[in-house]
Structure formats: C-alpha cells, structure tokens
Design an enzyme around this catalytic site. Structure first.
Site, PDB file in Angstrom:
ATOM      1  N   ASP A  76       1.000  -0.921   0.060  1.00  0.00           N
ATOM      2  CA  ASP A  76       0.425  -0.031   0.260  1.00  0.00           C
ATOM      3  C   ASP A  76       1.081   1.441   0.243  1.00  0.00           C
ATOM      4  OD1 ASP A  76      -2.403   1.343  -0.002  1.00  0.00           O
ATOM      5  OD2 ASP A  76      -2.687   1.230   2.174  1.00  0.00           O
ATOM      6  N   GLY A  77       0.467   2.868  -0.666  1.00  0.00           N
ATOM      7  CA  GLY A  77       0.806   3.551  -0.521  1.00  0.00           C
ATOM      8  C   GLY A  77       1.547   4.205  -1.735  1.00  0.00           C
ATOM      9  N   ASN A  78       1.730   3.188  -2.678  1.00  0.00           N
ATOM     10  CA  ASN A  78       1.987   3.734  -4.069  1.00  0.00           C
ATOM     11  C   ASN A  78       1.678   5.381  -4.575  1.00  0.00           C
ATOM     12  OD1 ASN A  78       2.937   1.088  -3.739  1.00  0.00           O
ATOM     13  ND2 ASN A  78       1.716   0.352  -5.592  1.00  0.00           N
ATOM     14  N   GLY A  79       0.629   5.748  -3.989  1.00  0.00           N
ATOM     15  CA  GLY A  79      -0.249   6.687  -4.772  1.00  0.00           C
ATOM     16  C   GLY A  79       0.152   7.838  -4.057  1.00  0.00           C
ATOM     17  N   ARG A  80       0.079   7.617  -2.450  1.00  0.00           N
ATOM     18  CA  ARG A  80       0.635   8.592  -1.688  1.00  0.00           C
ATOM     19  C   ARG A  80       2.320   8.669  -2.074  1.00  0.00           C
ATOM     20  NH1 ARG A  80      -1.818   5.957   3.344  1.00  0.00           N
ATOM     21  NH2 ARG A  80      -2.076   4.363   1.849  1.00  0.00           N
ATOM     22  N   ARG A 102       0.044   9.382  -9.724  1.00  0.00           N
ATOM     23  CA  ARG A 102      -0.256   7.683  -8.661  1.00  0.00           C
ATOM     24  C   ARG A 102      -0.029   6.923  -9.931  1.00  0.00           C
ATOM     25  NH1 ARG A 102      -3.799   7.722  -4.536  1.00  0.00           N
ATOM     26  NH2 ARG A 102      -3.984   5.205  -5.784  1.00  0.00           N
ATOM     27  N   HIS A 126       2.589   3.554  -9.280  1.00  0.00           N
ATOM     28  CA  HIS A 126       2.568   2.306  -9.680  1.00  0.00           C
ATOM     29  C   HIS A 126       3.501   1.357 -10.101  1.00  0.00           C
ATOM     30  CE1 HIS A 126      -1.415   2.141  -7.745  1.00  0.00           C
ATOM     31  NE2 HIS A 126      -2.653   2.534  -8.812  1.00  0.00           N
ATOM     32  N   ARG A 144     -12.073   2.168  -8.329  1.00  0.00           N
ATOM     33  CA  ARG A 144     -11.138   3.863  -8.655  1.00  0.00           C
ATOM     34  C   ARG A 144     -11.115   4.452  -9.921  1.00  0.00           C
ATOM     35  NH1 ARG A 144      -5.516   2.521  -5.974  1.00  0.00           N
ATOM     36  NH2 ARG A 144      -6.422   2.015  -4.084  1.00  0.00           N
ATOM     37  N   LEU A 188      10.688 -20.999  -4.639  1.00  0.00           N
ATOM     38  CA  LEU A 188       9.469 -19.925  -3.974  1.00  0.00           C
ATOM     39  C   LEU A 188       7.945 -19.531  -4.641  1.00  0.00           C
ATOM     40  CD1 LEU A 188       8.699 -17.426  -1.896  1.00  0.00           C
ATOM     41  CD2 LEU A 188       8.880 -16.247  -4.333  1.00  0.00           C
ATOM     42  N   ARG A 235      -5.447  -2.238   8.896  1.00  0.00           N
ATOM     43  CA  ARG A 235      -6.439  -2.600   8.488  1.00  0.00           C
ATOM     44  C   ARG A 235      -5.970  -3.177   7.363  1.00  0.00           C
ATOM     45  NH1 ARG A 235      -7.494   2.559   6.550  1.00  0.00           N
ATOM     46  NH2 ARG A 235      -7.375   2.770   4.280  1.00  0.00           N
ATOM     47  N   GLU A 250       0.558 -12.823  12.560  1.00  0.00           N
ATOM     48  CA  GLU A 250       0.823 -11.707  13.167  1.00  0.00           C
ATOM     49  C   GLU A 250       1.286 -11.172  11.777  1.00  0.00           C
ATOM     50  OE1 GLU A 250       2.146 -12.010  15.551  1.00  0.00           O
ATOM     51  OE2 GLU A 250       1.632 -14.343  16.387  1.00  0.00           O
TER      52      GLU A 250
HETATM   53  C1  IPE Z   1      -5.261  -2.744  -0.510  1.00  0.00           C
HETATM   54  O1  IPE Z   1      -5.181  -1.348  -0.141  1.00  0.00           O
HETATM   55  C2  IPE Z   1      -5.786  -3.300  -1.870  1.00  0.00           C
HETATM   56  C3  IPE Z   1      -4.208  -3.912  -2.352  1.00  0.00           C
HETATM   57  C4  IPE Z   1      -2.754  -3.226  -1.754  1.00  0.00           C
HETATM   58  C5  IPE Z   1      -3.973  -3.842  -3.736  1.00  0.00           C
HETATM   59  P1  IPE Z   1      -6.267  -0.617  -0.392  1.00  0.00           P
HETATM   60  O2  IPE Z   1      -5.397   1.314  -1.071  1.00  0.00           O
HETATM   61  O3  IPE Z   1      -7.381  -0.173  -1.496  1.00  0.00           O
HETATM   62  O4  IPE Z   1      -7.130   0.205   1.178  1.00  0.00           O
HETATM   63  P2  IPE Z   1      -8.202   0.752   1.379  1.00  0.00           P
HETATM   64  O5  IPE Z   1      -8.983   1.481   0.384  1.00  0.00           O
HETATM   65  O6  IPE Z   1      -6.880   2.052   1.713  1.00  0.00           O
HETATM   66  O7  IPE Z   1      -8.328   0.504   2.528  1.00  0.00           O
HETATM   67  C1  IPE Z   2      -1.312   0.423  -3.626  1.00  0.00           C
HETATM   68  O1  IPE Z   2      -1.103   1.653  -3.639  1.00  0.00           O
HETATM   69  C2  IPE Z   2      -1.230  -0.322  -4.804  1.00  0.00           C
HETATM   70  C3  IPE Z   2      -2.978  -0.866  -5.000  1.00  0.00           C
HETATM   71  C4  IPE Z   2      -4.022  -0.490  -4.159  1.00  0.00           C
HETATM   72  C5  IPE Z   2      -2.933  -1.185  -6.521  1.00  0.00           C
HETATM   73  P1  IPE Z   2      -2.730   2.253  -3.171  1.00  0.00           P
HETATM   74  O2  IPE Z   2      -2.558   2.945  -4.835  1.00  0.00           O
HETATM   75  O3  IPE Z   2      -3.917   2.227  -2.660  1.00  0.00           O
HETATM   76  O4  IPE Z   2      -1.819   4.184  -2.803  1.00  0.00           O
HETATM   77  P2  IPE Z   2      -1.900   4.766  -1.654  1.00  0.00           P
HETATM   78  O5  IPE Z   2      -2.840   3.748  -0.897  1.00  0.00           O
HETATM   79  O6  IPE Z   2      -3.515   5.860  -2.541  1.00  0.00           O
HETATM   80  O7  IPE Z   2      -1.362   5.428  -1.701  1.00  0.00           O
HETATM   81 MG    MG Z   3      -4.544   2.630  -0.331  1.00  0.00          MG
END
Ligand code: IPE
Ligand code: IPE
Ligand code: MG
Length: 255
Positions: free
Chosen positions: A30-34, A43, A47, A81, A141, A204, A217
């Site tokens: 998570d967090g690619n967009g930010r 964004r 990715h 999205r 793996l 979460r 864990e």
């Molecule tokens: C969870 O991340 C899904 C993936 C990492 C693929 P999201 O960015 O979709 O989750 P929320 O919306 O913050 O809960």
């Molecule tokens: C996770 O990064 C990648 C996917 C859910 C596909 P996000 O795209 O959710 O990035 P944020 O959480 O918006 O920063």
């Molecule tokens: Mg996210």
C-alpha cells in the site's frame, strides 16, 4: 527510514533460528499513490515504482528461504477507482507477466493466482492462466498473486461450492469442518500466512485473507510500498522472530 514502533535495532535476521522464521509472508503493498503525490507525480508513477519494489521483494524472499509470498495486487474493491487508474493497473499486470514471467520461471518460482475470475476480461484471464500453467511444476518460491481478490467474495464463493456439494449429496452437513471451508477457498492447500506486512502506515486488512489470518502476526510499516526494500523486509522478519505465537495456549515458559 520510519518503521514500526516495535522495531528492535539489535535484532538481525541472521541471529534467528530457522524454526522461528516465517514460511509464508503476505504483503499488502500500500501507498503507491501517496508515494507519487508526495513528490508531485501522478499516482500511476507510484504504481510503476511499486512494481520495482515488488521485484526486489520476490528476489529477496527467494534468497532468504521464504517458502511462500502472497501479494495483494488488486482488490475486488479497487475497481471503484477512476477508470484511468484501473486501466493503468491492468496494463501494469500485462507488462509484469510479459516481461517478468520467463525470468520468474527460470528462477523456479511457482505462481498461483487467487481472487474471483468470473467477470475478468478474457485477455487478463489468459495472462493469469499462462503464468500459472508455465510455472505449475516449479519447486522454488511459491508466489501467490491476489488479483481481483476480496476475502468476503472468496468466502461467498467457497460457501456456494460447499452448498452445491451438500445439495448434490456428495457432502453431508455433519461433515462440514474448518478444513472443509479452508479447502473450498482460493488458498486451498496453502499454509496460512505466518506474517502479514502492510506498508504506508494503514492498520487494516482491507478485505485480505480474513479466514486465513486467524493466527497471523501483523507488521505495519510507515514506508510507502515503492520505498520498501530488502532491509525493510529483514526488519519485518526480525520483528516476526521476536513474537511468541500462542494460538490460545500458553508460553512454553509459563508451563
Ligand atoms: C488494499 O489497499 C489493496 C491492495 C493493496 C491491492 P487499498 O489502498 O485498496 O485499501 P484501502 O482502501 O486503503 O483500505
Ligand atoms: C497500493 O497503493 C496499490 C493498489 C491498491 C493497487 P495505493 O494505490 O492504494 O496507494 P495509496 O494508498 O492511495 O497511497
Ligand atoms: Mg491504498
């Protein structure tokens, strides 16, 4: 580098015995967009960078002897999205399979896809099938890719499959056990994750492995996924190695 508050800088992966190491690590990437917006980038750039981090993680998992890595690549809710982002992510999946599949195959990686397949576009479905088919006999793996995955959707599909077996007379109600449910999920035959790592500071599950994570864990890390690297992975494992897993029982020391 910011990490989980429970970080112990003294702990190293090398010090820990194999018995305590996680065999199955799952990542909520998570967090690619930010990562991208904090740099004034679109964004989609996050990715693209995230895919590079994933390559590092897969390579490192093989090097340190992890048996199974599961990655949350696209959730059943990520279709909500903007269309441009969804289209970009589908393109990235296509590029990942086209560019990385032969390399992964050479590295003896076995790919398995979990998630709903019914409504997927035929082109995407064919790519997923190709990745699984090519690597089916590999013994290195296990790479489990959660794509169009949502745990509630997985459970609904599993319950329907069980109900169909009962209705068809192949299974009696009394024979339904926890194993029956596990065996009818997409993850049938895989061990439950020992460790789930989520990057970006969110704490979460976002509909990931709800059944399978009963005794997993959790490690939450503030880094955005594109910044996650081998050191961060080692820190997550060192954290895991310090956990005492009790499964509802007591510490060996307390007995
Ligand atoms: C969870 O991340 C899904 C993936 C990492 C693929 P999201 O960015 O979709 O989750 P929320 O919306 O913050 O809960
Ligand atoms: C996770 O990064 C990648 C996917 C859910 C596909 P996000 O795209 O959710 O990035 P944020 O959480 O918006 O920063
Ligand atoms: Mg996210």
């Amino acid at each position: 580098m910011s990490v989980s508050p429970n970080r112990d800088p003294q702990a190293s992966v090398e010090e820990t015995s194999d018995a305590k190491r996680p065999r199955h690590v799952a990542f909520i990437m998570d967090g690619n967009g930010r990562w991208a917006t904090s740099r004034g980038l679109p964004r989609t750039e996050g990715h693209r960078k995230g895919l590079q981090a994933l390559r590092k993680v897969i390579r490192h998992a093989g090097e340190i002897g992890i048996e199974t890595v599961t990655i949350y690549s696209f959730s059943s809710e990520n279709w909500n999205r903007p269309e441009t982002e969804v289209t970009f992510l589908m393109g990235l999946l296509r590029r990942f399979v086209q560019r990385d599949l032969s390399e992964l195959h050479k590295s003896n990686v076995r790919i398995r896809i979990i998630g709903g397949r019914d409504d997927l576009e035929p082109g995407i479905l064919a790519l997923l099938q190709e990745a699984e088919d090519l690597t089916r006999s590999n013994t290195g793996l296990n790479l489990v890719v959660a794509f169009n995955y949502g745990a509630r959707d997985e459970i609904v599909r599993g319950v329907k499959a069980i109900a169909a077996q009962v209705a068809g007379g192949e299974l009696s109600l009394d024979d339904i056990s926890e194993k029956t449910i596990s065996n009818n999920l997409d993850t049938a035959g895989l061990r439950d994750p020992d460790l789930i790592v989520r990057t970006s500071g969110e704490m979460r599950l976002s509909n990931f492995l709800l059944w399978q994570a009963a005794y997993t864990e959790f490690y939450f890390c503030d880094l955005y996924w594109p910044d996650f690297d081998e050191n961060a992975f080692d820190e997550a494992i060192a954290y895991f190695c310090r956990r005492e897993r009790r499964y509802g029982g007591l510490d060996a020391k307390a007995l």
